[in-house]
Design a protein around this motif. Sequence first.
Motif: not given
Length: 112
Positions: A87, A89-91, A93-94, A97, A104, A107-108
Amino acid sequence: MPWWSWILIWAALFVAAAAFYALVGWRIFRKLMATLREAEGAVSALGVAVPAAVVPVAGTPEQELGIFDDPIRAKARYEEGKESRRTGRRERRVARRLANGQPRALRDFPDL
């Protein structure tokens, strides 16, 4: 040459070899001890302190050794940590971006 002279020759060779090995061992031991004294003097001259025992910081939970932990709880804690890292890493990454103006990825979106 009589047979007993061979016994004397071999006995003398054995005693000489043992004395030689004892002398070499003694010299190596003395050099090692001198080196350790020099190292001790160098450490004390540098003022390198031996680290003290680790004192737990207030507010941090005490962790027990994993070998004494229940395997089911350890697996659950591992899975929770894995999910929280995913989670995080996803935050990141978002956020990256969005900061760069990139779209986005599907997968995000966690609910898809």
